[in-house]
Structure formats: C-alpha cells, structure tokens
Design a protein around this motif. Sequence first.
Motif, PDB file in Angstrom:
ATOM      1  N   PHE A 241       0.809  -1.214   0.000  1.00 23.83           N
ATOM      2  CA  PHE A 241       0.000   0.000   0.000  1.00 23.83           C
ATOM      3  C   PHE A 241       0.848   1.273   0.000  1.00 23.83           C
ATOM      4  O   PHE A 241       0.332   2.346  -0.303  1.00 23.83           O
ATOM      5  CB  PHE A 241      -0.938   0.011   1.208  1.00 23.83           C
ATOM      6  CG  PHE A 241      -2.119  -0.910   1.048  1.00 23.83           C
ATOM      7  CD1 PHE A 241      -3.021  -0.733   0.012  1.00 23.83           C
ATOM      8  CD2 PHE A 241      -2.348  -1.946   1.945  1.00 23.83           C
ATOM      9  CE1 PHE A 241      -4.118  -1.573  -0.137  1.00 23.83           C
ATOM     10  CE2 PHE A 241      -3.439  -2.794   1.803  1.00 23.83           C
ATOM     11  CZ  PHE A 241      -4.329  -2.604   0.758  1.00 23.83           C
ATOM     12  N   THR A 242       2.126   1.172   0.316  1.00 27.49           N
ATOM     13  CA  THR A 242       2.996   2.347   0.295  1.00 27.49           C
ATOM     14  C   THR A 242       3.818   2.444  -0.989  1.00 27.49           C
ATOM     15  O   THR A 242       4.628   3.354  -1.129  1.00 27.49           O
ATOM     16  CB  THR A 242       3.953   2.333   1.504  1.00 27.49           C
ATOM     17  OG1 THR A 242       4.713   1.117   1.492  1.00 27.49           O
ATOM     18  CG2 THR A 242       3.189   2.446   2.813  1.00 27.49           C
ATOM     19  N   CYS A 243       3.593   1.547  -1.914  1.00 26.18           N
ATOM     20  CA  CYS A 243       4.360   1.498  -3.164  1.00 26.18           C
ATOM     21  C   CYS A 243       3.692   2.372  -4.238  1.00 26.18           C
ATOM     22  O   CYS A 243       2.561   2.095  -4.647  1.00 26.18           O
ATOM     23  CB  CYS A 243       4.448   0.051  -3.631  1.00 26.18           C
ATOM     24  SG  CYS A 243       4.879  -0.174  -5.359  1.00 26.18           S
ATOM     25  N   PRO A 244       4.360   3.431  -4.720  1.00 26.88           N
ATOM     26  CA  PRO A 244       3.777   4.283  -5.763  1.00 26.88           C
ATOM     27  C   PRO A 244       3.470   3.528  -7.046  1.00 26.88           C
ATOM     28  O   PRO A 244       2.465   3.811  -7.723  1.00 26.88           O
ATOM     29  CB  PRO A 244       4.851   5.351  -5.990  1.00 26.88           C
ATOM     30  CG  PRO A 244       5.646   5.375  -4.726  1.00 26.88           C
ATOM     31  CD  PRO A 244       5.660   3.958  -4.244  1.00 26.88           C
ATOM     32  N   HIS A 245       4.320   2.561  -7.414  1.00 24.96           N
ATOM     33  CA  HIS A 245       4.066   1.782  -8.627  1.00 24.96           C
ATOM     34  C   HIS A 245       2.790   0.943  -8.478  1.00 24.96           C
ATOM     35  O   HIS A 245       2.061   0.740  -9.457  1.00 24.96           O
ATOM     36  CB  HIS A 245       5.253   0.876  -8.923  1.00 24.96           C
ATOM     37  CG  HIS A 245       6.524   1.620  -9.214  1.00 24.96           C
ATOM     38  ND1 HIS A 245       6.679   2.426 -10.317  1.00 24.96           N
ATOM     39  CD2 HIS A 245       7.700   1.684  -8.537  1.00 24.96           C
ATOM     40  CE1 HIS A 245       7.886   2.959 -10.323  1.00 24.96           C
ATOM     41  NE2 HIS A 245       8.527   2.521  -9.248  1.00 24.96           N
TER      42      HIS A 245
END
Length: 220
Positions: free
Chosen positions: A68-72
């Motif tokens: 959930f913290t991954c921009p991709h």
Amino acid sequence: MTRIGTAICAVLALGAGGLWLSQAQNVPAVSLIGAAEAQEGQVDTSSVVEMVQGAEDAPVEVIEYASFTCPHCANFHEGPYKQLKKDFIDTGKVRFVYREVYFDRYGLWASMIARCGGAERFFGITDLIYEGQPEWARAGGPPEIVAELRKIGRLAGLEKDQIEACLKDADKAQTLVTWYQENAEEHGIDSTPSFVINGQKVLNQPYEDLKALIEDELGS
C-alpha cells in the motif's frame, strides 16, 4: 539478510512491550517477542482470508503482490488493474488474488484498515487507500499517518470503534506478517507490484504485455 528478512524485522521490531496502540504516540507497535515467534514459524496463518475477485473456476489465476505504500502499485491500481478487471476478471476469465506485501510498518497498518470491513469491503477500501496514498503516506510521522488511515476507514463507512479494534488486533497483525513472509518466500517476491500468472512469476510491466501473457494462458 534478504530484503524479505530485513523487511520482516523492520515491520516487527517497532518497539518492546506488545501490540497494538502505544500509550505515548497512539500508533501501532509490534513487539519483539512477536517477531521471534513469527520467524520461528509458530504462527498459524490458516485464518487469513484471501482477497479474491472473479470466478473461482476461471481458467487463469493472477496473484498480485503489492504494498500500500508502493507508488508503482498505486499507479497499477489507478489504470492497468481497472482494465484487467474489465477485460478478464469481470468476464470470468481470470481469478484475481490480491496479497499484501509489508516492506514497512505503514503498509501493515494500511492493510489492517483495508481488511477491517471484511472481504466484501476490502477492494473498495483498497481503492481509497491507493487514491489517498500521496496524502496519508506523506502525512508526517507515525501518529499523523495512522490518523490519516483512520480517516480513510471512516470515509469507507467503518465505525470508530471498529477501526480501533482492528488496529489493536495483535494476533491478526502478527498472523498477517507471517502470512506475507510465507507467500513472499514461496514465490520469490522482492519487489512490488509482482504477479504470479498460473504459477509463473511475472514482474511489473505495461498492461499490454500483461494482457498478452494472460491471453497466451487462455489460448487466445
């Protein structure tokens, strides 16, 4: 130590004294005792609910591993995922399984909120978490971030007491982290988003390439 092992230690070793809400900061904190138990494989993960969309008998299974913290991952859910759902999930061709990856504690907290409403609300809350990622993930320190996640939970229709109960669920948090570790080791997951298509690991790529792989599995 592998990235998986490092991530597990980072997520779990957030403070001594147990789980879940810290009296000092009012934020989640996992105990070192729990970390030791998880790494020794003493946690039963059979209670974890798989978050699934699509027909159970679909000819192709696509597992997404995402943080959930991954921009991709947020980019994938803003575009390619919606196209995947339209083209393959909603048409009964793909059984889609979403599995959370916990490379950091904030991703774990977001997962606790996403799962708080059960399987019926999971994907809707997931959409809100990804849409709001630029705001909540950069809100400041742990107290500010967890406060923003609480707001997302309330926006999704969760009651305040329900949200707090989910964030304080020590057993569930520990189980989820162990479950993530088992899955990551099984499929060799060390980056997000990653996919497993009918048992074959696939790294993140443009939707047209992902679509072609699925069509190959379908024999199209």
